[in-house]
Design a protein around this motif. Structure first.
Motif, mmCIF file in Angstrom:
data_model
loop_
_atom_site.group_PDB
_atom_site.id
_atom_site.type_symbol
_atom_site.label_atom_id
_atom_site.label_comp_id
_atom_site.label_asym_id
_atom_site.label_seq_id
_atom_site.Cartn_x
_atom_site.Cartn_y
_atom_site.Cartn_z
ATOM 1 N N THR A 66 -22.260 -39.289 88.710
ATOM 2 C CA THR A 66 -21.204 -39.751 87.811
ATOM 3 C C THR A 66 -20.040 -40.245 88.659
ATOM 4 O O THR A 66 -19.475 -41.305 88.420
ATOM 5 C CB THR A 66 -20.750 -38.617 86.875
ATOM 6 N N VAL A 67 -19.727 -39.465 89.672
ATOM 7 C CA VAL A 67 -18.598 -39.815 90.535
ATOM 8 C C VAL A 67 -18.832 -41.153 91.238
ATOM 9 O O VAL A 67 -17.914 -41.942 91.413
ATOM 10 C CB VAL A 67 -18.336 -38.675 91.545
ATOM 11 N N SER A 77 -15.895 -41.794 99.522
ATOM 12 C CA SER A 77 -15.347 -42.947 98.842
ATOM 13 C C SER A 77 -14.547 -43.787 99.826
ATOM 14 O O SER A 77 -13.796 -43.269 100.651
ATOM 15 C CB SER A 77 -14.453 -42.451 97.708
ATOM 16 N N GLU A 130 -26.117 -44.387 78.434
ATOM 17 C CA GLU A 130 -26.011 -45.146 77.186
ATOM 18 C C GLU A 130 -26.485 -46.593 77.382
ATOM 19 O O GLU A 130 -27.228 -47.143 76.554
ATOM 20 C CB GLU A 130 -24.546 -45.112 76.731
ATOM 21 N N LEU A 131 -26.064 -47.186 78.481
ATOM 22 C CA LEU A 131 -26.429 -48.581 78.747
ATOM 23 C C LEU A 131 -27.934 -48.738 78.983
ATOM 24 O O LEU A 131 -28.567 -49.630 78.413
ATOM 25 C CB LEU A 131 -25.714 -49.057 80.019
ATOM 26 N N GLY A 168 -23.862 -35.050 85.563
ATOM 27 C CA GLY A 168 -22.394 -35.139 85.508
ATOM 28 C C GLY A 168 -21.703 -34.882 86.830
ATOM 29 O O GLY A 168 -20.490 -34.742 86.860
ATOM 30 N N SER A 169 -22.462 -34.821 87.914
ATOM 31 C CA SER A 169 -21.784 -34.547 89.189
ATOM 32 C C SER A 169 -21.766 -35.786 90.088
ATOM 33 O O SER A 169 -21.220 -36.789 89.691
ATOM 34 C CB SER A 169 -22.414 -33.328 89.857
ATOM 35 N N LEU A 181 -20.382 -43.499 89.924
ATOM 36 C CA LEU A 181 -20.407 -44.469 88.822
ATOM 37 C C LEU A 181 -21.799 -45.013 88.508
ATOM 38 O O LEU A 181 -21.927 -46.133 88.017
ATOM 39 C CB LEU A 181 -19.442 -45.647 89.094
ATOM 40 N N GLU A 238 -22.789 -40.406 81.874
ATOM 41 C CA GLU A 238 -23.011 -40.667 80.455
ATOM 42 C C GLU A 238 -22.969 -42.159 80.104
ATOM 43 O O GLU A 238 -23.753 -42.655 79.310
ATOM 44 C CB GLU A 238 -21.945 -39.919 79.646
ATOM 45 N N ARG A 239 -22.029 -42.872 80.698
ATOM 46 C CA ARG A 239 -21.907 -44.304 80.399
ATOM 47 C C ARG A 239 -23.177 -45.066 80.764
ATOM 48 O O ARG A 239 -23.661 -45.907 79.998
ATOM 49 C CB ARG A 239 -20.709 -44.882 81.146
ATOM 50 N N GLN A 243 -11.907 -48.069 95.608
ATOM 51 C CA GLN A 243 -12.542 -48.079 94.296
ATOM 52 C C GLN A 243 -13.877 -48.811 94.332
ATOM 53 O O GLN A 243 -13.982 -49.909 94.888
ATOM 54 C CB GLN A 243 -11.615 -48.756 93.272
#
Ligand code: SF4
Ligand code: SF4
Ligand code: SF4
Ligand code: SF4
Lengths: 226, 705
Positions: free
Chosen positions: A32-33, A122, A43-44, A28-29, A35, A39-40, A125
C-alpha cells in the motif's frame, strides 16, 4: 519496505483464465505504501478484470478485500469465510504475502498479482530505490551506511571494480557507483581507514532462512514449518 | 483542534446555519438542496437573504484572500428561485442532541411532509399541547414554526391587523418588499398555525388568561416604543418617531414632510427613515449622528447607498433643542467629540463647548432608540428590567412565571432579525423541553476554525465578490421598488464557487497506511505525517480532493462528497442515459468551475455530470462508467494555470492516461475516453465514436431504438 509492482494485465488475465470466482486480496502494509497493492488498486484491478472477461463472454465474479498484512496468519485467518467462496485468490501482496495466504488456505490456489522487486526506501513522491539485499550479514558499519551488495551492480563487497567513470557505474550509466559513494561518505566521516580493511568473506546464508527468537517465545515446541 | 470546531461563518451565525453546505449546493447549481439546508434552521430565508445584518460575512475567511462570500445574497437567490417549492425541513438541527451535522431531507419528504412529531426518539405520539405566541415578528413566528413542526398546536396573537411585526411595519418596502414577507409568513402559517389578529396584550387578553387555555406562552412583543431625546420642545408638531413614520408609510400613507427633513440617530431605522423620506420627495434629508461612521450600527455599504441617494450624514452631531412656533422650524445641534470607551465598548461622544449651530427642518424624525411597551405587561407579574425589557432566567427565555417564556427584542432590546429568529428557536426548544418534562440542557458551544495559515492564503487565487446589481438611482428615488435586484444564476453560482468550503475537506480514517503520499502531493501542504497515521487539519484543508483520489488505502474521505455519493451520481446518470439514449451513449464530466452556468451542451445523447474540479475524478471513476455501459466518456478540464484546485488538471490528465491504458488492456479501447475543450471537439469525438461502435460490454443489452 518491500517494493513491488503490478504484473502486466495480460499475465494476470492469463493466470486466472480458468477460474470463474476470483478473490483479490490487497495488503495494507508495504505494497500500500508503495502505491501498488492497497485497497485502491484492488478496486481498479477488480473492475478491469470483470470488464475484460465480460468482453470475452466469460463473466467472472470478483471479490475485493484488503487486509492489514498478508505475512501474518492471524490477519489471513480473518478472511477465511470469504476465501472459501472463491475458486482462486489473487494476492496483491509481495511474494511473502502470497505464500502466507497459500500456506493458510491449502485448498485454494493463490496467485501473485505482483512482481516483488526489492527492499527499498522512498526517494521522493512515487519513487523508490533498492538499498538492501537482505544478505544476512550486514556490513554497513564498514561502508559508510551504503550497501555494496544491493547498490553495486556487480555486488562487489571488497572494493570497486575499477570501471566507474565520473562517479557512475560502468554497467549502467544512470546509477552512481556504490563504491564511489562509499568512499566519499567515509572521507566525509573521516573514517577512510575502514577501506584498508575492507576485504571480507561474507557468510553465505543457507536458504530458506528462518528466524526463531527463543527469547521472545514461551512455547518450546517447534514452530510450524512453512 | 476539537471536533466541535465549525466554519467561522457558521459559528458567527446566531442560528449556526450550515453556510458552506448551502453555498456549495448553489455552487453546483443545486438550489433545491440549498433551500433545504437553509430551511432546516431558518423559516425566513427570503427575509434574511435581504436584510440580515450578516455576522457570517464579517467572519468569513475568504476575506483573508480578497472579500467575504456574499452569503446573504446567495440565500436570497436560493430562496427566491425555489419559491414554488414547499420544503418542510424538520427543525432537526436545533433539536437533535448533537446539533450537528446537517441532515438534509430528501425528495420523498417533500411530497409527503413528515407529520408531527418529527422526532420519534422519546417523544411518542402527537403531543397536542397548545402554545400561545404573543407577537408575530420574526421571534414569535419562528417559535411558532418550530413548535408546530414539533407537534404542538400554536396560536399566534398579534395586536395589529397584519402579521410580521417590524418586518412589515419597520422595514421599508425598497429593502424588504411586503409580498416577500407575506409569502414567508403565509408559508409558516400553512403548517397549521392559527393567527389571531387585532388582539392586544393588556387590552384584549392577559398572560394569566392565556395560561388557562394554553400550556405555555411565548412572549415576543418586540421593542417598539421610541426613546425621545432629552431636548426642549420635542413635542413640536412635525417631530415624529421613526417607528411611527415607517409604520404609516408601510400602511400606504404618505405623510407630508416638506423639503427639509432631519433624522436623529445612526441605526438601521434612521437610515431606513432617511431613504424613505427621499422616496417621498424631500429634497434635503440630513441624518445627524453623535458618533462616527465607524460606530454606526448600519453597515458601510448601506451608508454608501444612502448617500448615493442624496442623503447627507453629519457625524459627531447631536440635537440640543428643537426650535419652532407650533411647527418645528430648526434643530439646534452641538458638535461632539469621542472620549473614553463606554459600557457598549464604543467611544463615548462628548459635546464640544460653544459649537452649537442650527439646521433648518420642516420635519424631524427621531430614531435614537427603542424600548418595549412595558405598559402592556406591567401587571402581568413578570419581572421587568431597566427600560421595560422582560427579565429571563437564561438563554432559554424562561421567565419568573411558570410556563411563560420570552424572547426577541422584548428581552434583548432592539436587535437584528437574525437574533430574533435565534431567540425564537431557543424558546421553542425550551418550551418543548418544558412541556415534555425534559431536563435542562446546556446548549453546546462550538468553537470556530482558526484563520487560514498565511502560506495557504498565498496559494489561493483572488476573485472578487460578484456585485449584486441595484436599481439605478433615478428609478429608486421616486418609488419604493426594491433596490437590490439579486443575482442571476451564473452570478450566484460564481459567487458560491468563491467559497472555500471550510470544514468540508479531507478526513483521514484508521485505514491509513502512513504511506505519506497525501503529505507529498497536497497542493496546499495541509497533511502532515502524524505519529501513527497522516493528519489533516480540516480547518486548513481546501477540499480539493486530490489526496482522496491518490490515497492508496482509500483512507481519506471528503466531507463535501463521499465516494458513495459520487458512485451513486454516476450510476444515476448512466441509468437515465441507458433508458433514453438513442444510439451511442456518451457520458460527460464537466468542470463546474469552468462552466458555472451549466454543462457545455453538445446536443442530445450526451449525459453530463458536473464536478467541482474534474481533478477529483480518480482512475476508477474514469473506467467505472464503461463498466456500467457507457460507450464514450468525455471530460472537460481547465487550463493548468486556471485550475481551481491548483494541481487538479494535471492529476486529471495523469488519471486519464492511466484509465486509457486500462481500457486498451481490457479490450474496450482507449479512444472511448477523451478530454474535450469545446463542443466542436465533442462532436468530432462523437463522430469517431460512431465508427468505434457501442461498448462491447453492452452487447445484448437493449438501448432504446
Ligand atoms: S550488506 Fe547490504 S544487503 Fe546485506 S543486509 Fe546490509 S544493507 Fe542489506
Ligand atoms: S469561505 Fe465559505 S465556508 Fe469559509 S467562512 Fe467563508 S462562507 Fe464560510
Ligand atoms: S495517502 Fe492515505 S495511506 Fe497514505 S498517509 Fe495519506 S491517508 Fe495515509
Ligand atoms: S483535500 Fe486537497 S487541500 Fe485537503 S488535504 Fe487533501 S489534497 Fe490537501
Amino acid at each position: 519496505m518491500i517494493v513491488a509492482e503490478i504484473k502486466p494485465f495480460e499475465e494476470i488475465k492469463n493466470m486466472i483464465k480458468n477460474y470463474q470466482k476470483v478473490l483479490i486480496v490487497g495488503c495494507g502494509s508495504c505494497v500500500t505504501v508503495c502505491l501498488t497493492g492497497g485497497e485502491r488498486q484492488v478496486e481498479l484491478l477488480a473492475s478491469a478484470l470483470r470488464m475484460a472477461r465480460k468482453i470475452e463472454g466469460n463473466d467472472i465474479t470478483v471479490g475485493e478485500l484488503t487486509i492489514r498484512r498478508q505475512c501474518d496468519p492471524e490477519f489471513i485467518e480473518q478472511i477465511k469465510d470469504e476465501a472459501a467462496q472463491y475458486d482462486v485468490i489473487l494476492s496483491m501482496a509481495c511474494g511473502a504475502g502470497v505464500q502466507g495466504i497459500a500456506e493458510r488456505f491449502k485448498d485454494i490456489p493463490v496467485l501473485p498479482a505482483m512482481n516483488t522487486m526489492f527492499l527499498g526506501v522512498s526517494d521522493g513522491q512515487g519513487t523508490w530505490v533498492e538499498v538492501c539485499a537482505a544478505c544476512g550479514d550486514c556490513i554497513l558499519w564498514k561502508t559508510g551506511g551504503i550497501c555494496p551488495v544491493a547498490r553495486c551492480a556487480k555486488g562487489l563487497v571488497n572494493g570497486p571494480c575499477g570501471g566507474s567513470q565520473g562517479g557512475l557505474c560502468e554497467v549502467s550509466k544512470d546509477v552512481p557507483c556504490a563504491w564511489q559513494l562509499i568512499y566519499a561518505r567515509l572521507v566525509r566521516l573521516n573514517l577512510q581507514h575502514f577501506l584498508k580493511d575492507i576485504s571480507q568473506q561474507k557468510k553465505q546464508p543457507v536458504r530458506p532462512r528462518r528466524l526463531v527468537r527463543e527469547d521472545l517465545r514461551l512455547k518450546k515446541e517447534p514452530t510450524k514449518g512453512v | 483542534m476539537s471536533d466541535k470546531a465549525i466554519p467561522l461563518c457558521q459559528a458567527a451565525c446566531p442560528i449556526n446555519t450550515d453556510v458552506p453546505g448551502y453555498v456549495s449546493a448553489i455552487s453546483r447549481g443545486d438550489l433545491e438542496r440549498a433551500i433545504r439546508i437553509i430551511r432546516q434552521v431558518n423559516p425566513f430565508p427570503s427575509v434574511c437573504g435581504r436584510i440580515c445584518t450578516r455576522p457570517c460575512e464579517s467572519a468569513c475567511r475568504r476575506a483573508q484572500i480578497d472579500e467575504p462570500i456574499a452569503i446573504a445574497a446567495l440565500k436570497r437567490f436560493a430562496s427566491d428561485q425555489t419559491k414554488g417549492l414547499k420544503v418542510v425541513q424538520p427543525p432537526e438541527h436545533f433539536y437533535n442532541e448533537t446539533h450537528m451535522p446537517t441532515k438534509v431531507g430528501t425528495k420523498e419528504n417533500e411530497n409527503n411532509p413528515p407529520s408531527p412529531p418529527f422526532s420519534k426518539g422519546g417523544m411518542g405520539g402527537f403531543p397536542g399541547e397548545k402554545v400561545a405566541v404573543v407577537g408575530s415578528g420574526p421571534a414569535g413566528l419562528t417559535a411558532a414554526h418550530d413548535l408546530t413542526l414539533l407537534g404542538y398546536r400554536v396560536t399566534v396573537f398579534e395586536a395589529q391587523n397584519i402579521l410580521g411585526g417590524m418586518l412589515i411595519e419597520g422595514i421599508p418596502e425598497y429593502r424588504l418588499p411586503k409580498d416577500v414577507v407575506k409569502e414567508e409568513i403565509d408559508y409558516i402559517l400553512s403548517l397549521g398555525i392559527e393567527a389571531k389578529r387585532g388582539l392586544s396584550l393588556g387590552r384584549d387578553f392577559t398572560i394569566e388568561g392565556l395560561l388557562k387555555d394554553y400550556q405555555a406562552v411565548f412572549l415576543a412583543i418586540g421593542s417598539q416604543k421610541s426613546l425621545l431625546p432629552r431636548c426642549n420642545e420635542v413635542e413640536l408638531t412635525g417631530i415624529i418617531t421613526a417607528v411611527e413614520f415607517l409604520k404609516q408609510v408601510s400602511q400606504g400613507e404618505r405623510p407630508l414632510l416638506g423639503k427639509r427633513v432631519v433624522i436623529v440617530g445612526g441605526g438601521h431605522t434612521a437610515i431606513d427613515a432617511a431613504r424613505t423620506c427621499v422616496r417621498l420627495g424631500s429634497s434635503e434629508v440630513t441624518i445627524i449622528y453623535r458618533r462616527t461612521l465607524d460606530e454606526m450600527p448600519a453597515g458601510k455599504a448601506e451608508v454608501e447607498e444612502t448617500e448615493n441617494e442624496g442623503v447627507k450624514i453629519r457625524y459627531l452631531t447631536a440635537p440640543v433643542e428643537f426650535l419652532g412656533n407650533g411647527n418645528v422650524k430648526k434643530v439646534r445641534c452641538i458638535k461632539m467629540q469621542l472620549g473614553e470607551l463606554d459600557e457598549s465598548g464604543r467611544r463615548r461622544p462628548l459635546p464640544i463647548e460653544n459649537s452649537e449651530f442650527e439646521i433648518e427642518a420642516d420635519t424631524v424624525i427621531l430614531a435614537i432608540g427603542y424600548i418595549p411597551e412595558a405598559e402592556t405587561i406591567k401587571d402581568s407579574g413578570l419581572i421587568l428590567g431597566k427600560n421595560g425589557t422582560v427579565v429571563v432566567k437564561d438563554d432559554t427565555g424562561a421567565t419568573n412565571l411558570k410556563g411563560v417564556f420570552a424572547g426577541g427584542d422584548v428581552v434583548s432590546g432592539p436587535s437584528s432579525v437574525i437574533e430574533a429568529i435565534a431567540s425564537g428557536k431557543k424558546a421553542a426548544r425550551a418550551i418543548h423541553r418544558y412541556l415534555r418534562n425534559l431536563p435542562d440542557e446546556k446548549m453546546e458551544e462550538y468553537s470556530a476554525f482558526r484563520l487560514l495559515d498565511d502560506g495557504i492564503v498565498k496559494l489561493i487565487s483572488k476573485s472578487n465578490m460578484q456585485k449584486v446589481s441595484t436599481l439605478p438611482i433615478e428609478k429608486r428615488i421616486n418609488s419604493f421598488a426594491e433596490v437590490e435586484l439579486g443575482y442571476n444564476f451564473e452570478q450566484a453560482v460564481k459567487e458560491a464557487q468563491r467559497c472555500l468550503s471550510c470544514g468540508t475537506g479531507a478526513v483521514v480514517t484508521e485505514n491509513c497506511a502512513s504511506c505519506l503520499n497525501c503529505v507529498r502531493i497536497c497542493p496546499y501542504g495541509v497533511p502532515v505525517p502524524g505519529r501513527e497515521i497522516a493528519e489533516i487539519d480540516i480547518s486548513q484543508c481546501q477540499a480539493c480532493g486530490i489526496c482522496v483520489s491518490e490515497c492508496p488505502a482509500s483512507a481519506i474521505n471528503l466531507k463535501l462528497e463521499t465516494k458513495e455519493q459520487v458512485r451513486a451520481e454516476m450510476e444515476d446518470i448512466i441509468n437515465i442515459a441507458m433508458k433514453e439514449a438513442q444510439e451511442i451513449l456518451t457520458i460527460g464530466f464537466y468542470c463546474q468551475y469552468k462552466s458555472p452556468a451549466g454543462h457545455p451542451g453538445g446536443g442530445n445523447g450526451v449525459y453530463w455530470l458536473g464536478k467541482l474540479c474534474t481533478g477529483r475524478l480518480d482512475v476508477f471513476q474514469l473506467i467505472y462508467p464503461f463498466e456500467l455501459g457507457a460507450d464514450g466518456l468525455v471530460i472537460t478540464v481547465c487550463p493548468d494555470q486556471e485550475c481551481h484546485s491548483r494541481d487538479g488538471s494535471r492529476w486529471l490528465i495523469k488519471h486519464i492516461e492511466k484509465a486509457r491504458e486500462i481500457l486498451d488492456e481490457i479490450g474496450i479501447g482507449a479512444n472511448r475516453l477523451s478530454i474535450i475543450s469545446d463542443v466542436e471537439e465533442l462532436s468530432d469525438f462523437r463522430k469517431r465514436l460512431l465508427d468505434v461502435g457501442i461498448n462491447p460490454l453492452r452487447k445484448g443489452k437493449k438501448v432504446k431504438e
